[in-house]
Design an enzyme around this catalytic site. Structure first.
Site, PDB file in Angstrom:
ATOM      1  N   LYS A  12       6.057  -8.831  -6.393  1.00  0.00           N
ATOM      2  CA  LYS A  12       6.873  -7.207  -6.754  1.00  0.00           C
ATOM      3  C   LYS A  12       8.019  -7.185  -7.224  1.00  0.00           C
ATOM      4  CE  LYS A  12       6.685  -3.658  -4.351  1.00  0.00           C
ATOM      5  NZ  LYS A  12       4.849  -2.569  -3.548  1.00  0.00           N
TER       6      LYS A  12
HETATM    7  N1  GLU Z   1       2.593  -0.041  -5.477  1.00  0.00           N
HETATM    8  C1  GLU Z   1       1.922  -0.063  -4.938  1.00  0.00           C
HETATM    9  C2  GLU Z   1       1.441  -0.797  -4.153  1.00  0.00           C
HETATM   10  O1  GLU Z   1       2.193  -1.128  -2.917  1.00  0.00           O
HETATM   11  C3  GLU Z   1       0.257  -0.230  -5.899  1.00  0.00           C
HETATM   12  C4  GLU Z   1       0.873  -1.569  -6.677  1.00  0.00           C
HETATM   13  C5  GLU Z   1      -0.011  -2.104  -8.436  1.00  0.00           C
HETATM   14  O2  GLU Z   1      -0.522  -0.472  -8.663  1.00  0.00           O
HETATM   15  O3  GLU Z   1      -0.101  -2.788  -8.865  1.00  0.00           O
HETATM   16  O4  GLU Z   1       0.302  -0.915  -3.373  1.00  0.00           O
END
Ligand code: GLU
Length: 424
Positions: free
Chosen positions: A114
């Protein structure tokens, strides 16, 4: 077991503590050995950068940027990029670990990561956000990569930011590399179905859970907290399947209509109203907090972390909670929700539709090919339904909540993979 218990969770909710306490409970239920527990409990890499940006008025402002890679045991790490004032290292660590578990639950070959920048994008111009995104990408050029770490949209970011990120990364590499990021605009190699993917996965999980609880979708009432990318598409797709969306909310407040909100109309209203629902007339305005405790069949928290806490958990009247957001329920609230007999389709299962279609986007980019929306939806629906069944069966086998069952499924997969790969 020899591993050290995490410190008791403080009263003030902390997403990393919440994640760790579930990880601990699931590890014990699974009988995970302490070596692997110790490998999985801490992030593989944490990066923090300072980003000096020239603002439109000529001043220079310094922003803090983060990227946490929790694990790359299953494959390159994957996870969104968040622009919000709440961004801090502990939040990034929790969200990165949740991505590891999420990818493992839906069985896609990614680790978890993240990233985020502490900023308020609502008070910045497009030019300022663009410069910030490019500076962040430049700073992370050694971290990112289609086989290393692949960002995507999260709170406060969308296809526009992903396009800048792809362009900045490609300039550093001296060639176009579209598979370095997902959630891109369609013309840059984005996937059909990616925009609605998280909401669609929430819908699939909600219907699967309703079936287990014998709730008829045509008679179901649902309240949805958050009307961004996840909440609005989840509302729309559930309404299309016969459910009555009785309440929705965003930063401007909550909106209630017992007969059911016309979701399509609410989305159009939001899009023509600077992105929020203020003044929406298809419903009565209520307090944001009231939305969580309405007498409905299903509650979909699709806004942010720690909204269901020890303060309000006891007042929740829904029979089913489907978590569209990451970490909307604090760990301290879990036992209260369980004691009330409320079923939870947990975040790492219910909102995994987004990263699943991100995976499809990456696959298509690498194939140099484009799939139809039907193919994307059919495959992601099947992945979501299979994951739901896996978690549901694990909850029966281990006699645990759906949340702990999801962690068990995930930890089992990552730990088995780790054992085959081994360490140094
Ligand atoms: N931000 C989204 C999540 O928390 C998508 C992450 C992604 O597609 O890599 O799942």
């Amino acid at each position: 077991m020899a591993y050290i218990e995490p410190a008791p969770i403080s009263d003030k909710e902390n997403p990393f503590e919440s994640m760790m306490s579930r990880f601990h409970i699931a590890s014990q239920a699974l009988g995970l050995d302490d070596e692997v527990y110790n490998v999985l409990k801490s992030p593989a890499k944490q990066v923090q950068v300072s980003l000096p940006i020239t603002m439109d008025d000529g001043s220079i402002q310094v922003f803090e940027g983060f990227r946490v890679i929790h694990s790359n045991i299953l494959g390159p790490s994957k996870g969104g990029l968040r622009y919000d004032m709440s961004v801090h290292m502990d939040e990034m660590k929790a969200l990165a670990a949740w991505m590891t578990w999420k990818c493992a639950v839906v069985d896609i070959p990614y680790g978890g990561a993240k990233g985020g920048i502490k900023c308020n994008p609502r008070q910045m111009s497009a030019g300022e956000i663009e410069r910030l995104t490019r500076a962040y990408t430049f700073a992370m050029a050694e971290i990112f990569g289609p086989d290393r770490d692949i960002p995507a949209p999260d709170m406060g970011t969308g296809p526009r930011e992903m396009a800048w990120l792809m362009d900045a990364y490609s300039k550093v590499q001296g060639m176009t590399v579209n598979s370095v990021v997902t959630g891109k605009p369609l013309v840059l190699g984005g996937s059909l179905g990616r925009a609605e993917a998280t909401g669609r996965g929430v819908m699939v999980s909600a219907l699967a859970a309703m079936e287990k609880l014998k709730i008829n979708p045509y008679q179901a009432s649902i309240s949805v907290q958050g009307f961004g990318n996840v909440g609005s598409f989840a509302s729309l797709l559930l309404a299309e399947r016969g459910c009555r969306i009785v309440a929705v909310s965003d930063l401007s407040g909550a909106y209630y209509n017992e007969k059911g909100i016309d979701v399509e109309h609410a989305i159009k209203y939001r899009d023509n109203n600077n992105g929020h629902l203020e003044g929406f007339e298809g419903a009565e305005k209520i307090l944001g907090e009231e939305l969580l405790t309405l007498k409905v069949d299903v509650l979909v928290p699709a806004a942010t972390e720690d909204v269901i806490t020890t303060e309000n958990a006891d007042n929740i009247k829904a029979r089913l909670i489907v978590e569209g957001a990451n970490g909307p329920t604090s760990a301290n609230a879990d036992p209260i929700i369980n004691d009330k007999g409320i079923m939870v389709a947990p975040d790492i299962l219910a909102n995994a539709g987004g990263v699943t279609v991100s995976y499809f986007e990456w696959v298509q980019n690498r194939l140099g090919y484009k799939w139809s929306a039907e193919r994307v939806n059919r495959r992601s629906d099947r992945i979501m339904k299979d994951a739901f069944d896996r978690v549901y069966n694990a909850s029966l086998e281990y006699k645990v909540s759906m949340r702990i069952a999801a962690y068990i499924v995930a930890i089992d997969k990552v730990s088995k993979t780790y054992k085959f790969r081994g360490g140094f």
